[in-house]
Write an enzyme that holds these catalytic residues in place. Structure first.
Site, mmCIF file in Angstrom:
data_model
loop_
_atom_site.group_PDB
_atom_site.id
_atom_site.type_symbol
_atom_site.label_atom_id
_atom_site.label_comp_id
_atom_site.label_asym_id
_atom_site.label_seq_id
_atom_site.Cartn_x
_atom_site.Cartn_y
_atom_site.Cartn_z
ATOM 1 N N ASP A 72 0.835 -1.206 0.000
ATOM 2 C CA ASP A 72 0.000 0.000 0.000
ATOM 3 C C ASP A 72 0.869 1.254 0.000
ATOM 4 O O ASP A 72 1.993 1.232 0.500
ATOM 5 C CB ASP A 72 -0.913 -0.031 1.242
ATOM 6 C CG ASP A 72 -2.053 0.956 1.119
ATOM 7 O OD1 ASP A 72 -2.319 1.450 0.009
ATOM 8 O OD2 ASP A 72 -2.688 1.254 2.150
ATOM 9 N N GLY A 75 0.166 5.364 -4.420
ATOM 10 C CA GLY A 75 -0.427 6.640 -4.825
ATOM 11 C C GLY A 75 0.176 7.792 -4.028
ATOM 12 O O GLY A 75 0.595 8.814 -4.602
ATOM 13 N N ARG A 76 0.241 7.632 -2.700
ATOM 14 C CA ARG A 76 0.785 8.699 -1.845
ATOM 15 C C ARG A 76 2.271 8.933 -2.123
ATOM 16 O O ARG A 76 2.759 10.053 -2.108
ATOM 17 C CB ARG A 76 0.561 8.344 -0.362
ATOM 18 C CG ARG A 76 -0.839 8.706 0.106
ATOM 19 C CD ARG A 76 -1.185 8.023 1.389
ATOM 20 N NE ARG A 76 -1.474 6.610 1.174
ATOM 21 C CZ ARG A 76 -1.541 5.712 2.149
ATOM 22 N NH1 ARG A 76 -1.307 6.076 3.390
ATOM 23 N NH2 ARG A 76 -1.836 4.460 1.872
ATOM 24 N N HIS A 130 2.821 3.094 -8.984
ATOM 25 C CA HIS A 130 2.637 1.655 -9.249
ATOM 26 C C HIS A 130 3.868 1.082 -9.962
ATOM 27 O O HIS A 130 4.310 -0.019 -9.663
ATOM 28 C CB HIS A 130 1.372 1.418 -10.090
ATOM 29 C CG HIS A 130 0.109 1.846 -9.395
ATOM 30 N ND1 HIS A 130 -0.130 1.555 -8.077
ATOM 31 C CD2 HIS A 130 -0.972 2.539 -9.831
ATOM 32 C CE1 HIS A 130 -1.310 2.059 -7.726
ATOM 33 N NE2 HIS A 130 -1.836 2.655 -8.771
ATOM 34 N N LEU A 143 10.672 -20.912 -4.532
ATOM 35 C CA LEU A 143 9.734 -19.977 -3.889
ATOM 36 C C LEU A 143 8.419 -19.998 -4.654
ATOM 37 O O LEU A 143 8.408 -19.972 -5.877
ATOM 38 C CB LEU A 143 10.319 -18.552 -3.911
ATOM 39 C CG LEU A 143 9.379 -17.419 -3.507
ATOM 40 C CD1 LEU A 143 9.102 -17.441 -1.999
ATOM 41 C CD2 LEU A 143 9.953 -16.051 -3.887
ATOM 42 N N ARG A 168 1.916 -4.974 6.320
ATOM 43 C CA ARG A 168 1.173 -3.933 5.598
ATOM 44 C C ARG A 168 2.023 -2.667 5.566
ATOM 45 O O ARG A 168 2.510 -2.209 6.594
ATOM 46 C CB ARG A 168 -0.174 -3.649 6.250
ATOM 47 C CG ARG A 168 -0.881 -2.531 5.507
ATOM 48 C CD ARG A 168 -2.346 -2.437 5.735
ATOM 49 N NE ARG A 168 -2.887 -1.530 4.715
ATOM 50 C CZ ARG A 168 -4.107 -1.529 4.273
ATOM 51 N NH1 ARG A 168 -4.954 -2.395 4.751
ATOM 52 N NH2 ARG A 168 -4.516 -0.671 3.359
ATOM 53 N N ARG A 198 -5.369 -1.839 8.862
ATOM 54 C CA ARG A 198 -6.549 -2.575 8.374
ATOM 55 C C ARG A 198 -6.096 -3.821 7.626
ATOM 56 O O ARG A 198 -4.995 -3.863 7.091
ATOM 57 C CB ARG A 198 -7.315 -1.727 7.334
ATOM 58 C CG ARG A 198 -8.067 -0.578 7.826
ATOM 59 C CD ARG A 198 -8.950 -0.042 6.700
ATOM 60 N NE ARG A 198 -8.186 0.585 5.631
ATOM 61 C CZ ARG A 198 -7.746 1.829 5.655
ATOM 62 N NH1 ARG A 198 -7.980 2.588 6.693
ATOM 63 N NH2 ARG A 198 -7.068 2.332 4.646
ATOM 64 N N SER A 231 -8.158 -4.888 5.101
ATOM 65 C CA SER A 231 -8.695 -4.592 3.765
ATOM 66 C C SER A 231 -9.144 -5.830 2.998
ATOM 67 O O SER A 231 -8.864 -5.965 1.804
ATOM 68 C CB SER A 231 -7.670 -3.804 2.935
ATOM 69 O OG SER A 231 -7.444 -2.564 3.529
#
Ligand code: FPP
Length: 275
Positions: free
Chosen positions: A37, A40-41, A54, A148, A205, A211, A213
């Site tokens: 996450d 975008g920020r 991204h 893996l 996270r 969260r 999510s």
């Protein structure tokens, strides 16, 4: 066996040492799951478009995958696109699916040469044909690899997964194949999309959100949670090592007493018996 390299750079001695230390000092998580996450920020803080974040996120995917393979982590599951992500603006969804397809095409041989197997969970049939084709090709190409297991959660949500498992079980009950009273935790796990993967030991996270999510809701029941403020494009192997170190410092009790408490209780029991 030739050294693992997805990033096409030789592994530094200092990095080899860090990995060796982690391996020596405690148990490695067998399965790490990550909610990636903050793309975008990260982009916004640099005055760029979200798609720029991204793209930078793909470099983190490569670095983390490589580090996991080098250390001997067996399963890595990445939340790459949630069911809810379809609600984002069409332009961003298109950019993400194109990025996924192009990354798969670029990385296919690299994954294969490094003995990494690609798997997916989620509603793959919702993705554009091109993306589905790339996924199918890489999955087939890497199906016999075993160093893996890299599992991409794509158009995935935990509730969707549980709902589908319930439907499968209900059909088997209806046909008389199973008795509802025989349904237990294991049977439910076996009907989830992750049936062939152990539950995650560690869930990470990024970007400081507290969260889940809608990720792996059933499978995360006993996973250790690690949350970092770092945005995903900045989450590279050193951050991963911090998360693994934190995991190694914890005692997983699975609802039982801690080891110290067990010893104390055992002593008290002996005292009781002998007085
Ligand atoms: C969350 O950041 C990230 C995503 C929704 C997509 C993750 C995708 C990649 C890293 C690239 C493609 C992946 C692979 C496996 C090749 P966000 O957009 O929600 O960031 P924000 O919370 O700051 O807005």
């Amino acid at each position: 066996m030739k050294p693992i390299s997805l990033t096409n750079t030789e592994q530094k001695d200092s990095d080899k040492q860090l990995q060796a230390q982690l391996i020596e000092q405690g148990q490695l998580p067998e399965h790490i799951a990550i909610i990636m996450d903050g793309n975008g920020r990260w982009a916004k803080s640099r005055g760029n478009l979200r798609s720029f974040g991204h793209k930078a996120g793909v470099d983190s995917v490569r670095d983390i995958t490589e580090a996991c393979a080098q250390m001997g982590v067996k399963y890595l599951t990445l939340y790459a696109f949630s069911t809810e992500n379809w609600r984002r603006p069409k332009m961003e969804v298109n950019a993400l699916t194109r990025l996924l397809a192009s990354s798969l095409r670029k990385e296919a041989d690299n994954l294969n040469e490094n003995d990494i197997r690609l798997e997916t969970i989620g509603q793959i049939d919702r993705f554009p044909d091109k993306c589905q084709r790339e996924l199918k090709e890489v999955i087939e190409l890497t199906q016999d690899n075993s160093r893996l297991n890299l599992c991409l959660a794509l158009s995935y949500s935990g509730r969707w997964d549980i709902k589908e498992a319930v439907k499968r079980l209900a059909r088997r009950v209806k046909s008389g194949e199973i008795d509802p009273e025989d349904i237990n935790d294991e049977m439910i796990s076996c009907h989830l999309s992750t049936a062939d993967i152990p539950d995650p030991d560690l869930i990470i996270r990024t970007s400081g959100e507290y969260r889940l999510s809608n990720f792996l809701l059933w499978q995360l029941a006993y996973s250790e949670l690690y949350i970092t403020e770092t945005y995903w494009p900045d989450f590279r192997r050193k951050e991963l090592y911090k998360a693994i170190h934190s995991f190694q410092e914890r005692e997983r009790r699975f609802g039982k007493l801690s080891k110290d408490e067990q010893k104390k209780q055992a002593k008290l029991h002996v005292q009781e018996l002998t007085t």
